[in-house]
Design a protein around this motif. Structure first.
Motif, mmCIF file in Angstrom:
data_model
loop_
_atom_site.group_PDB
_atom_site.id
_atom_site.type_symbol
_atom_site.label_atom_id
_atom_site.label_comp_id
_atom_site.label_asym_id
_atom_site.label_seq_id
_atom_site.Cartn_x
_atom_site.Cartn_y
_atom_site.Cartn_z
ATOM 1 N N ALA A 1 46.778 45.943 41.039
ATOM 2 C CA ALA A 1 45.895 46.081 39.879
ATOM 3 C C ALA A 1 45.156 44.790 39.580
ATOM 4 O O ALA A 1 45.757 43.707 39.569
ATOM 5 C CB ALA A 1 46.705 46.499 38.656
ATOM 6 N N MET A 2 43.858 44.911 39.322
ATOM 7 C CA MET A 2 43.151 43.795 38.705
ATOM 8 C C MET A 2 43.788 43.579 37.331
ATOM 9 O O MET A 2 44.055 44.551 36.618
ATOM 10 C CB MET A 2 41.676 44.134 38.515
ATOM 11 C CG MET A 2 40.855 44.078 39.775
ATOM 12 S SD MET A 2 39.131 44.476 39.412
ATOM 13 C CE MET A 2 39.224 46.256 39.279
ATOM 14 N N PRO A 3 44.000 42.316 36.938
ATOM 15 C CA PRO A 3 44.624 42.076 35.629
ATOM 16 C C PRO A 3 43.928 42.820 34.491
ATOM 17 O O PRO A 3 44.595 43.406 33.632
ATOM 18 C CB PRO A 3 44.497 40.560 35.472
ATOM 19 C CG PRO A 3 44.590 40.052 36.876
ATOM 20 C CD PRO A 3 43.847 41.066 37.701
ATOM 21 N N LEU A 4 42.614 42.819 34.492
ATOM 22 C CA LEU A 4 41.892 43.515 33.415
ATOM 23 C C LEU A 4 42.122 45.015 33.465
ATOM 24 O O LEU A 4 42.220 45.670 32.427
ATOM 25 C CB LEU A 4 40.384 43.248 33.530
ATOM 26 C CG LEU A 4 39.836 42.095 32.720
ATOM 27 C CD1 LEU A 4 38.343 41.952 33.018
ATOM 28 C CD2 LEU A 4 40.048 42.308 31.230
ATOM 29 N N THR B 1 32.444 47.797 33.872
ATOM 30 C CA THR B 1 32.058 47.556 32.483
ATOM 31 C C THR B 1 30.589 47.160 32.353
ATOM 32 O O THR B 1 29.883 47.659 31.473
ATOM 33 C CB THR B 1 32.933 46.437 31.890
ATOM 34 O OG1 THR B 1 34.295 46.728 32.179
ATOM 35 C CG2 THR B 1 32.734 46.321 30.390
ATOM 36 N N TYR B 2 30.139 46.255 33.206
ATOM 37 C CA TYR B 2 28.762 45.761 33.086
ATOM 38 C C TYR B 2 27.911 46.033 34.326
ATOM 39 O O TYR B 2 26.783 45.555 34.407
ATOM 40 C CB TYR B 2 28.769 44.253 32.786
ATOM 41 C CG TYR B 2 29.493 43.926 31.496
ATOM 42 C CD1 TYR B 2 28.994 44.379 30.266
ATOM 43 C CD2 TYR B 2 30.683 43.223 31.504
ATOM 44 C CE1 TYR B 2 29.666 44.119 29.083
ATOM 45 C CE2 TYR B 2 31.356 42.952 30.325
ATOM 46 C CZ TYR B 2 30.847 43.405 29.119
ATOM 47 O OH TYR B 2 31.512 43.151 27.949
ATOM 48 N N PRO C 1 30.512 39.911 45.347
ATOM 49 C CA PRO C 1 31.020 38.817 44.537
ATOM 50 C C PRO C 1 32.415 39.055 43.954
ATOM 51 O O PRO C 1 32.945 38.179 43.292
ATOM 52 C CB PRO C 1 29.973 38.712 43.420
ATOM 53 C CG PRO C 1 29.395 40.069 43.317
ATOM 54 C CD PRO C 1 29.505 40.723 44.665
ATOM 55 N N ARG C 2 33.000 40.190 44.208
ATOM 56 C CA ARG C 2 34.337 40.497 43.672
ATOM 57 C C ARG C 2 34.414 40.235 42.174
ATOM 58 O O ARG C 2 35.289 39.521 41.695
ATOM 59 C CB ARG C 2 35.402 39.683 44.393
ATOM 60 C CG ARG C 2 35.896 40.336 45.659
ATOM 61 C CD ARG C 2 37.109 39.599 46.163
ATOM 62 N NE ARG C 2 37.646 40.240 47.348
ATOM 63 C CZ ARG C 2 38.637 39.725 48.055
ATOM 64 N NH1 ARG C 2 39.173 38.589 47.719
ATOM 65 N NH2 ARG C 2 39.085 40.363 49.101
ATOM 66 N N ASP C 3 33.477 40.791 41.483
ATOM 67 C CA ASP C 3 33.419 40.638 40.036
ATOM 68 C C ASP C 3 34.329 41.700 39.396
ATOM 69 O O ASP C 3 34.115 42.899 39.597
ATOM 70 C CB ASP C 3 31.964 40.809 39.586
ATOM 71 C CG ASP C 3 31.766 40.502 38.115
ATOM 72 O OD1 ASP C 3 32.732 40.631 37.329
ATOM 73 O OD2 ASP C 3 30.638 40.144 37.749
ATOM 74 N N HIS C 4 35.312 41.255 38.623
ATOM 75 C CA HIS C 4 36.260 42.202 38.027
ATOM 76 C C HIS C 4 35.659 43.044 36.906
ATOM 77 O O HIS C 4 36.334 43.911 36.364
ATOM 78 C CB HIS C 4 37.496 41.459 37.513
ATOM 79 C CG HIS C 4 38.441 41.074 38.614
ATOM 80 N ND1 HIS C 4 39.787 40.927 38.437
ATOM 81 C CD2 HIS C 4 38.209 40.822 39.928
ATOM 82 C CE1 HIS C 4 40.354 40.591 39.591
ATOM 83 N NE2 HIS C 4 39.417 40.512 40.510
ATOM 84 N N LEU C 5 34.408 42.785 36.568
ATOM 85 C CA LEU C 5 33.744 43.601 35.556
ATOM 86 C C LEU C 5 32.585 44.414 36.120
ATOM 87 O O LEU C 5 31.913 45.129 35.395
ATOM 88 C CB LEU C 5 33.223 42.709 34.412
ATOM 89 C CG LEU C 5 34.320 42.076 33.547
ATOM 90 C CD1 LEU C 5 33.746 40.960 32.696
ATOM 91 C CD2 LEU C 5 34.973 43.133 32.668
ATOM 92 N N ARG C 6 32.350 44.254 37.430
ATOM 93 C CA ARG C 6 31.231 44.958 38.049
ATOM 94 C C ARG C 6 31.651 45.449 39.431
ATOM 95 O O ARG C 6 31.282 44.884 40.453
ATOM 96 C CB ARG C 6 30.003 44.033 38.172
ATOM 97 C CG ARG C 6 29.406 43.607 36.820
ATOM 98 C CD ARG C 6 28.352 42.526 36.991
ATOM 99 N NE ARG C 6 27.827 42.062 35.717
ATOM 100 C CZ ARG C 6 28.388 41.103 34.953
ATOM 101 N NH1 ARG C 6 29.496 40.507 35.345
ATOM 102 N NH2 ARG C 6 27.823 40.741 33.809
ATOM 103 N N HIS D 1 42.188 43.120 46.657
ATOM 104 C CA HIS D 1 40.943 43.715 46.153
ATOM 105 C C HIS D 1 40.513 44.857 47.055
ATOM 106 O O HIS D 1 39.423 44.821 47.618
ATOM 107 C CB HIS D 1 39.833 42.669 46.090
ATOM 108 C CG HIS D 1 40.049 41.624 45.038
ATOM 109 N ND1 HIS D 1 40.787 40.501 45.242
ATOM 110 C CD2 HIS D 1 39.616 41.556 43.761
ATOM 111 C CE1 HIS D 1 40.800 39.754 44.139
ATOM 112 N NE2 HIS D 1 40.097 40.376 43.218
#
Lengths: 543, 136
Positions: free
Chosen positions: A369-372, A57-58, A46-51, A216
């Protein structure tokens, strides 16, 4: 439940295990390749920037599951915490077919010849476990070349600091604006450079397309299958041979031995949770430096009371990875080009030969870089963390920032280690890995030295504001984890011999970063893969 | 509901100071509220930290300005949040003010600059704003 006997069992289908399975299967040996995880595919991504494996992070985009697979992490102050796979201190490697090679950035560095001779080159810093490898660069060179050609590397000629070698099978990734700026700056500084070699197709090759230069790469599965890992090269080859059975969702629980202590096979829990015992002539462990050490420790028996290969309390020691350092600068014009993977030019000027410094490291420009990721890791102290000023800064800095980073050759410590937790167990009821200790403090001196070099490089490239962060002492393992089953001649201070065979066990081998004596001043995957080829060929030569 | 309607109003006002609207959308319009509610519902962040922190933030506003936090001017909100950030508060908080504020900032940024699929960064607006272009 009991299954047929195999010639060999390989535990772990990652960088090392995938290669071991391929070499053995193509030589006509029957192979059971056990993989705890599942397939890692872009379709499920899913290309989740938090996973993901860059920012977790999550959660993660691979295994292991966040439930039932904890570890214990002991921080530098001695405080113990139970951590889940995506949390700090866990040092996760992707669990799944290909493991990290399915989601890596794929920097394809050979170690420098002196990386194998650190102790004799520099002496041993007090309190460290710095040592020479029992093999040399020349021993590994032919196997580096096999990785470069059989897995597939794109890149240019070697830097002047490296020995000559056969050219890569594919041309370098296209030069970017950032790469040109940094190459020109290095030339003015008199620093040797080379294009960053990448384990991905720069042109169509092996039935798969060229890299699409998406944004990505590192941390994610490849959208066009141009990234070359074991999951799309040697594992399919092993299966195509007809001699290899790949079983996913299979978690090894012990290496089995007979009454004399000789290795007889492996027990594992299959994807239905049923315990299976399989026997073989040869067992190859390739679970990564944390889990390979854990499996050996879990395999204690009356004949091997402290665990297999652990008669001298060496299994799990010398856990190391890579301390990273670098700097960020703001360029007068936009530096962002969005051309993935991103790393384009490197300097190998400072891997060795630095006055007063033990070793050194490589520096290169960064992945897109991912923005986050940029926001969390690259904000200078003078920019507020919130509000209008922060938003203004993001609008300016994201596209103007130029980053130079790299790993340093860590100085290991035997107190940095994997042991078994005395009280925390995984979902199968087995004690989990407990990670404790820190890298040796000499590593900080090297990181500080390299940080200044990064700043000098950015300044010469024209960066206006430049900032960087000091490195703090901590446990080092992570995705580059290594060292826990050190290679050596002396069985009292190492775990495997120079053929990566566990001391005292003529049919048990290790094919992952565990065997690295030190972890080089470079990303380690090419070395893990080259050693796996060498170890597997060695097994066949004696069989 | 994981938050009361008054907590929801305070959250909205606070998030819109963490990433204020200007020529580009602020946090709330970008969906950061939806993003946080999902985190709270999935137990990925500490509900009590938010409930108690938002209540305390409002109590702090009433103590200092005799008004609800969401009714203060932007400058007053910024001043108050700056004090909370460094833990300088005048009322009794049952959570650490600095921890609450850092968590609020972290989660707002995660929503604003993260993946749209998680609720924030609506239609990729934050990525367009900074120029992170996804081509493949």
């Amino acid at each position: 439940m009991s299954s047929p006997r195999y010639d060999s069992i390989v535990v772990g289908a990652g960088a090392g295990g995938g290669i071991a399975a391929c070499v053995l299967a193509e030589a006509g040996k029957s192979v059971l390749l056990l993989e705890k995880g599942d397939f890692i595919t872009y379709a499920d991504e899913p290309r989740d920037h938090l996973r993901n494996h860059r920012l977790s992070t999550y959660g993660h985009n691979t295994g292991p599951s966040l439930v039932g697979n904890p570890r214990v992490y002991v921080d530098p102050d001695g405080v113990e915490r139970v951590v889940r796979p995506h949390e700090g201190g866990y040092s996760a490697i992707a669990s799944g077919v290909g493991s990290g090679t399915a989601v890596y950035g794929g920097m394809a560095w050979r170690f420098h010849p002196l990386d194998f001779e650190m102790a004799s080159t520099y002496g041993v810093p007090p309190g460290s476990s710095l040592a020479d490898w029992p093999i040399s660069y020349d021993d590994l060179a032919p196997f580096y070349e096999r990785v470069e050609w059989e897995i597939g590397v794109a890149g240019g000629p070697p830097a002047s600091k490296m020995p000559p070698r056969r050219e890569y099978p594919m041309p370098r990734m296209p030069e970017t604006k950032k790469g040109r700026w940094l190459a020109d700056a290095a030339n003015r500084l008199g620093w040797s450079t080379q294009a960053v070699p990448i384990l991905a197709n720069s042109v169509d090759r092996a039935g798969r397309p060229a890299c699409s230069h998406c944004q990505h790469c590192v941390g994610f599965a490849c959208p066009v299958d141009a990234k070359n890992g074991t999951q799309n090269t040697v594992v399919p080859r092993a299966l195509a041979s007809g001699n290899c059975k790949l079983e996913i969702g299979a978690a090894a629980t012990s290496v089995t031995t007979d009454s004399t202590g000789r290795v007889t096979g492996v027990t594992y829990l299959n994807s239905y949770g049923v315990q299976v015992e399989v026997t073989s002539e040869i067992v190859v462990l390739a679970c990564g430096a944390v889990e390979t050490a854990r499996l050996l420790l879990l395999s204690a028996s009356p004949a091997n009371p402290r665990g297999i290969g652990n008669a001298y309390d060496m299994v799990g020691r010398n856990l190391q990875g890579h301390v990273y350092t670098g700097a960020t600068g703001i360029m007068p014009e936009q530096a962002y080009d969005g051309i993935g993977p991103g790393p384009n030019i490197a300097t190998l000027e400072f891997n060795h030969g630095n006055e007063g410094i033990v070793g050194g490291g490589m520096l290169c420009d960064e992945f897109v870089a991912m923005p986050l990721h940029f926001l969390l890791n690259d904000r200078p102290a003078w920019i507020p963390s919130w509000g209008k000023a922060h938003k203004d800064w993001m609008r300016m800095a994201y596209r103007h920032a130029l980053q130079v980073r790299g790993p340093i050759h860590e100085i290991p410590s035997s107190a940095s280690r994997v042991t078994l937790s005395s009280d925390i167990k995984d979902s199968n009821g087995l004690p989990v890995a407990r990670l404790s200790g820190t890298t040796h403090r000499e590593s900080l001196k090297i990181a500080e030295f390299m940080r200044r070099k990064a700043e000098i490089w950015l300044k010469e490239a024209g960066a206006r504001e430049i900032w960087s962060f000091p490195t703090t002492l901590g446990l080092s393992a992570g995705q580059h984890q290594a060292g826990t089953c050190r290679m050596g001649h002396d069985r009292t201070n190492s775990v495997v011999d120079e053929s990566c065979r566990v001391h005292g066990h003529d049919n048990l081998f290790i094919a992952d970063g565990s065997v690295h004596v030190t972890n080089g001043g470079f990303n380690p995957v090419l070395t893990i893969m080259a050693l796996a080829f060498r170890t597997s060929e060695g097994i066949l030569n004696r069989w | 509901m994981v938050l009361s309607s008054s907590q929801f109003q305070i959250l909205r006002a606070a998030m819109d100071r963490v990433v204020p609207a200007d020529t580009d959308q602020g946090a709330w319009e970008a969906g950061c509220g939806d993003f946080l509610i999902r985190l709270l519902e999935d137990d990925l962040v500490d509900r009590e930290l938010y409930r108690s922190g938002l209540d305390s933030l409002d109590k702090e506003a009433n103590e200092l300005y005799q008004n609800s936090f969401d009714k203060l001017t932007s400058d007053e909100q910024d001043d108050l949040l700056t004090s909370v950030e460094v833990g300088s508060v005048f009322t009794r908080w049952s959570v650490f003010p600095g921890l609450f504020f850092r968590t609020l900032v972290k989660n707002t940024m995660e929503g604003y600059y993260g993946s749209s699929r998680n609720g924030g960064n609506r239609d990729g607006l934050a990525w367009q704003m900074i120029g992170f272009e996804v081509t493949g």
